[in-house]
Design an enzyme around this catalytic site. Structure first.
Site, PDB file in Angstrom:
ATOM      1  N   ASN A 168      -5.275 -18.078 -16.812  1.00  0.00           N
ATOM      2  CA  ASN A 168      -4.062 -17.513 -15.667  1.00  0.00           C
ATOM      3  C   ASN A 168      -3.058 -17.028 -16.811  1.00  0.00           C
ATOM      4  OD1 ASN A 168      -4.478 -18.287 -12.803  1.00  0.00           O
ATOM      5  ND2 ASN A 168      -4.851 -20.216 -13.969  1.00  0.00           N
ATOM      6  N   GLU A 169      -3.317 -15.557 -16.948  1.00  0.00           N
ATOM      7  CA  GLU A 169      -2.487 -14.897 -18.131  1.00  0.00           C
ATOM      8  C   GLU A 169      -1.174 -14.515 -17.328  1.00  0.00           C
ATOM      9  OE1 GLU A 169      -3.753 -14.972 -20.833  1.00  0.00           O
ATOM     10  OE2 GLU A 169      -5.533 -14.427 -21.018  1.00  0.00           O
ATOM     11  N   PRO A 170      -0.312 -13.929 -18.359  1.00  0.00           N
ATOM     12  CA  PRO A 170       0.891 -13.712 -17.811  1.00  0.00           C
ATOM     13  C   PRO A 170       1.129 -12.877 -16.771  1.00  0.00           C
ATOM     14  CG  PRO A 170       1.168 -13.400 -20.296  1.00  0.00           C
ATOM     15  CD  PRO A 170      -0.507 -13.858 -19.876  1.00  0.00           C
TER      16      PRO A 170
END
Ligand code: F6R
Length: 669
Positions: A168-170
């Site tokens: 879950n990237e930025p």
């Protein structure tokens, strides 16, 4: 020592006041991993006793490897059964074949599932072979399977330098569910070494969402190493934000971060505990290292030289206690200023006829006469770490006529571009033909060239190609060492066996690695050793190399070998990090011309020049530029603190058991 006792330091509510979720800092990564494994084992047993299944959420990456190793040990030695266990992994690259070297399916089989008695039908990992048009349905089915299993009882997490949990990237919303995502640039660079180059890293992955993770009943996030310290602080001490997915965990009723001291170093409790209250109440003391840390911190925060700090500066910035304990800014400033001044020496091996330079004391007549010239061994984990990290000091030690040995611990053979190797074999074949040395070289060249042509992305090299790459690096290292002034007969190539897997993943340290190291030390009988003490090396090679040295020294102490008794072990930092001024115990200043000589020594490593195969995370600079920037920055910091102004400084810390033990140097390469 019980695992509970190994938590550092005692976390009183006052000490953790800025932390928005529960954090436990352990003495080292292995103790922390054992603690987490035990907690998982207890849950599995508790559930088994009630006839229930235990649903575990699992992570991959370098961090949980120690936890899995301990679970395997508990299975083998303490009869822990996984028959009632169902697992769901966080993520998988897309596209990705399950048997592929970098697949998380393969990772889980090799690091856990093949070694325990789990029913393969109970294992769930997103399928990287799912056709793009079926991915959404596959992700929905994954969510349903988690729900059908009764939800996740305990989810294990790591944290990426972007703050990602799972992938879950930025920007990932807090209610996101399992889905296909595009990997962040930083994440792809971090994974580059596993894939033999960033260009081989898939651009996408399937991952459980932040919402999926938050639904688990218990969450444990593990982080080890100084490269995680900054993002851990943001996730723990700053308000929840979508740009740091791990900060969302603050909302969970049963979450814990499990850290080693390096990953916890940026937390207020470790970095500036005086801002939280009287440090004695936390079991800490105003001993010289703590005083130095506080004074340097104050000077840096206020951008003032140490000798200009006033009583008011101390009082207004949480250091009243320090001030009253030491009798005022004037004395305190002079004391710390002198301490740091004494770390500076242009004679790192000692000056002929002068007393010995002793860490913490500098040169003083009480130190006793020093040996001259000294026998010195510089250990270099990869073939270029010596010149990158301490090239100026190496040149000085040689110029000052010490007997300097350099030991290249590993061959570094995975970090060479294929075309570089092919060019050298081409050269060999040209030489053979020019001097009529036979046709074998030509045939050899064709074999290597055709292997390289047919090689698939991410596929390991043949043994022959690895040897060529290793030899290429060996000749570069020899050229750089000779250029620095090291005599040819004092250049040693150890080719430690733990490294020789042909893959980024290395073996654990073995008896042979330690034996080879001790044999070399016994032959040289050094007065001083220099070694890489940075623990952020992305592949862990530096950590294992340091461990080989520490274990060899432990053995030498046991045998009470004479050379071991007075030996100093100086630690330099690798290409990724630098010691800060409050830590540095020996600062070797470099003149502009020495900086240039150091640069030319680094240039001898042509295979790493212009672009390196493993540049480390998110840094476009070449190694020589990083080295120069970092040595110049240290000099600028000294200057700002009011110390003499130099062109550049190389910093060293003297090894003591409390700093890094053989055990905490880890072996998770
Ligand atoms: C792995 C995962 C990632 C990693 C994170 C840290 O399944 O989901 O979030 O936990 O990238 O990776 P390491 O442990 O290699 O630093």
């Amino acid at each position: 020592m019980t695992t509970a006792m190994a938590k550092l330091p005692h976390a009183s509510p006052e000490l953790t006041a800025r932390e928005r979720l529960a954090v436990e800092v352990f003495a080292d990564a292995s103790v922390a991993s054992a603690y987490v494994a035990r907690e998982i084992a207890e849950l599995i047993r508790e559930k088994a006793a009630k006839g229930e299944t235990c649903v575990l959420g699992l992570a991959t990456g370098s961090t949980p490897v120690g936890v899995y190793a301990e679970l395997i040990r508990l299975h083998r030695e303490e009869g822990l059964s996984f028959q009632n266990v169902v697992t769901f992994n966080l993520d998988e690259y897309h596209p990705m074949e399950p048997g592929h070297l970098q697949s998380y399916h393969r990772f889980m089989k090799e690091n856990l599932f093949d070694e325990i008695n789990i029913d393969p039908a109970n294992v769930h990992i997103p399928d990287g072979t799912t056709a793009p048009e079926d991915v959404a349905a596959h992700c929905e089915a994954y969510e349903r399977a988690i729900a059908d299993a009764g939800g996740i009882d305990l989810q294990l997490l790591g944290i990426g330098r972007t703050g990602h949990i799972g992938f879950n990237e930025p920007g990932s919303p807090r209610d996101s569910r399992t889905r296909l995502i595009t990997l962040d640039k930083v994440t792809r660079m971090d994974a580059a070494s596993d894939f033999f180059g960033e260009w081989n890293v898939p651009r996408r992955a399937m991952t459980m969402g932040v919402g999926t993770i938050l639904n688990a009943r218990r969450l444990i996030l593990i982080a080890f190493g100084e490269h995680k310290a900054g993002i851990v602080r943001r996730a723990v001490e700053e308000p929840i934000t979508n740009s740091v997915a791990a900060s969302s965990l603050q909302d969970h009723p049963d979450v814990r971060f499990v850290l080693d001291p390096a990953a916890g170093a940026e937390l207020t409790r470790c970095k500036t505990p005086w801002l939280l209250g009287q440090i004695e109440r936390f079991g800490l003391a105003w001993d010289p290292p703590m005083v130095r840390k506080a004074v340097v911190w104050l000077a840096r925060s206020l951008d003032k030289p140490i000798l200009k700090l006033t009583d008011e500066d101390y009082n207004e910035h949480g250091l009243q206690d320090l001030l009253s304990a030491t009798g005022g800014a004037y004395e305190l400033n002079i004391r710390v200023f002198k301490e740091i001044s004494r770390t500076i020496t242009g004679w790192p091996g000692g000056k002929p006829g002068r007393p010995r330079f002793v860490p913490g004391k500098g040169v003083s007549d009480d130190n006793g006469a020093d040996a001259f010239p000294k026998r010195i061994v510089v250990f270099s984990p990869h073939p270029d770490d010596d010149v990158i990290s301490m090239g100026g000091t190496l040149i000085r030690l040689c110029d000052q006529r010490h007997e300097v040995h350099v030991a290249y611990q590993t061959s570094g053979n995975i970090a060479v571009f294929d075309d570089e190797a092919v060019r050298h074999v081409d050269f060999l074949s040209e030489v053979a033909s020019a001097f009529s040395l036979g046709e074998q070289a030509d045939r050899f060249e064709q074999r290597i060239a055709s292997f390289v042509r047919d090689k698939k992305p991410g596929e390991p090299d043949s043994a022959e190609l690895r040897t060529i790459k290793g030899l290429l690096r060996r000749t570069e290292a020899r050229a750089a060492a000779k250029y620095s002034g090291v005599a040819e007969e004092h250049i040693h190539f150890q080719d430690l066996p733990f490294y020789e897997t042909g893959e980024v993943k290395k073996r654990s340290i073995g008896a042979d690695d330690v034996r080879l190291t001790l044999e070399l030390l016994e032959r040289v009988q050094p007065h001083e050793i220099y070694a890489a003490g940075d623990l952020s090396d992305p592949h862990g090679t530096h950590r294992v190399c340091l461990r080989a040295i520490l274990l060899a020294l432990e053995e030498a102490s046991k045998r009470d070998l004479a050379w071991r008794r007075d030996l100093h072990l100086w630690l330099y930092r690798g290409a990724w990090q630098e010691w800060s001024p409050e830590e540095i115990e020996m600062a070797v200043p470099l003149s502009p011309s020495e900086v240039e000589r150091k640069r030319l020594a680094i240039f001898k490593h042509q295979s790493q020049k212009d672009r390196a195969l493993f540049p480390g995370p998110n840094d476009p600079r070449e190694f020589w530029q990083r080295a120069e920037d970092r040595n110049r920055q240290t000099a600028e910091l000294y200057d700002k603190l009011g110390l003499p102004e130099y062109q550049a400084i190389e910093g060293f810390v003297c090894w003591r058991p409390r700093l890094i033990s053989a055990r905490s140097a880890g072996d998770d390469a």
